[in-house]
Motif scaffolding. Sequence first.
Motif, PDB file in Angstrom:
ATOM      1  N   GLU A   1      28.431  64.243  37.762  1.00 44.20           N
ATOM      2  CA  GLU A   1      28.562  62.802  37.941  1.00 44.20           C
ATOM      3  C   GLU A   1      27.248  62.114  37.588  1.00 44.20           C
ATOM      4  O   GLU A   1      26.165  62.603  37.901  1.00 44.20           O
ATOM      5  N   GLY A   2      27.335  60.974  36.902  1.00 42.04           N
ATOM      6  CA  GLY A   2      26.127  60.265  36.508  1.00 42.04           C
ATOM      7  C   GLY A   2      25.551  60.746  35.192  1.00 42.04           C
ATOM      8  O   GLY A   2      24.470  60.339  34.782  1.00 42.04           O
ATOM      9  N   ARG A   3      26.234  61.674  34.540  1.00 41.60           N
ATOM     10  CA  ARG A   3      25.960  62.149  33.179  1.00 41.60           C
ATOM     11  C   ARG A   3      24.770  63.098  33.083  1.00 41.60           C
ATOM     12  O   ARG A   3      24.848  64.125  32.459  1.00 41.60           O
TER      13      ARG A   3
ATOM     14  N   GLN B   1      28.179  59.406  28.331  1.00 39.80           N
ATOM     15  CA  GLN B   1      29.224  60.281  28.858  1.00 39.80           C
ATOM     16  C   GLN B   1      29.784  61.172  27.757  1.00 39.80           C
ATOM     17  O   GLN B   1      30.055  62.357  27.979  1.00 39.80           O
TER      18      GLN B   1
ATOM     19  N   SER C   1      33.535  66.227  44.755  1.00 38.58           N
ATOM     20  CA  SER C   1      32.308  66.724  44.131  1.00 38.58           C
ATOM     21  C   SER C   1      31.800  67.992  44.800  1.00 38.58           C
ATOM     22  O   SER C   1      31.270  68.893  44.132  1.00 38.58           O
TER      23      SER C   1
ATOM     24  N   ASN D   1      36.148  58.185  47.699  1.00 37.96           N
ATOM     25  CA  ASN D   1      34.781  58.616  47.984  1.00 37.96           C
ATOM     26  C   ASN D   1      34.731  59.367  49.311  1.00 37.96           C
ATOM     27  O   ASN D   1      35.332  58.937  50.301  1.00 37.96           O
TER      28      ASN D   1
ATOM     29  N   ASP E   1      32.979  65.779  36.393  1.00 42.57           N
ATOM     30  CA  ASP E   1      32.867  65.021  37.641  1.00 42.57           C
ATOM     31  C   ASP E   1      32.773  63.527  37.337  1.00 42.57           C
ATOM     32  O   ASP E   1      31.758  63.047  36.832  1.00 42.57           O
ATOM     33  N   GLU E   2      33.837  62.794  37.621  1.00 42.69           N
ATOM     34  CA  GLU E   2      33.913  61.345  37.454  1.00 42.69           C
ATOM     35  C   GLU E   2      33.492  60.881  36.055  1.00 42.69           C
ATOM     36  O   GLU E   2      32.577  60.066  35.916  1.00 42.69           O
TER      37      GLU E   2
ATOM     38  N   GLU F   1      38.324  62.756  39.551  1.00 46.33           N
ATOM     39  CA  GLU F   1      38.395  61.338  39.205  1.00 46.33           C
ATOM     40  C   GLU F   1      38.834  60.491  40.389  1.00 46.33           C
ATOM     41  O   GLU F   1      39.588  60.940  41.248  1.00 46.33           O
TER      42      GLU F   1
ATOM     43  N   LEU G   1      33.138  56.981  35.471  1.00 50.29           N
ATOM     44  CA  LEU G   1      32.280  56.194  36.346  1.00 50.29           C
ATOM     45  C   LEU G   1      31.345  55.268  35.561  1.00 50.29           C
ATOM     46  O   LEU G   1      30.566  55.712  34.722  1.00 50.29           O
TER      47      LEU G   1
END
Length: 263
Positions: free
Chosen positions: A89-91, A147, A42, A37, A165-166, A198, A169
């Motif tokens: 990230e976070g969908r 996802q 990102s 992190n 992006d991830e 990732e 997660l």
Amino acid sequence: MLQVNNLEVVYQKIILALKGMSLHVPEGKIVALLGSNGAGKSTTLKSISGLLAGEGGQITDGTIEFQGKKINGVTADALVKQGIFLSMEGRRIFKDLTVEENLMAGAYTRKDRSNIKADIEKIYGYFPKLKMLQSRKAGFLSGGEQQMLAIGRGLMAKPKLLLLDEPSLGIAPLLVKEIFQNIKKINEEEGMSILVVEQNANVALSIAHYGYIMENGRVVMQGDAASLLSNTEISEHYLGIGKEEEKNYKEAKSYRRRQRVVW
């Protein structure tokens, strides 16, 4: 396909997030961008996809080239039309729309409307669970199903370069394995270039052709995926794979300093 050259990014004209970041994504390959992190992963994707300015970021040095053309400053919607799509990230799916309506939204910029239905069926072929849930509102899907939908929506834009992006997660391990197997299948069958960010280095490198490891806004290590996974010191000190907790902290820091000099 993609060349990032000595990129420097600043947020709010104060915070230096990227410090000479460089990477390349060959056509038809999967490249993994790894790191903890705050490493700048990102930010790198937002710079490539044109979303940086919306978060107060600015490219202050370096270039980004896509298919041989400089794309610094090109807007996100224009980049989608050129063939770059970011699954964030976070969908970020549309929770009040159905699964199929979300997929249709991914094809918004396309002009070949007659092919959209067939492409939706192709997405269902990659992710059969979405086929069973096609009429369900996306907000009621599990994290893993959302996802899958986010990736499927990205594919509906028919990108030449897909940025992820991830994707692991907040998803159960079994579903993570299934999703990454599908990413590999998409790459093999569609010939699509993919850059995946990732923290789960093991699963990312298991499907990637090449990997970059970031730390504090710059690349500190790179190599083909197999060599990164097989090098015990690299996997323990940088990727968190193995028995890092048994290593002496000072030895780890010393190793990192030596590698920065070498690389």
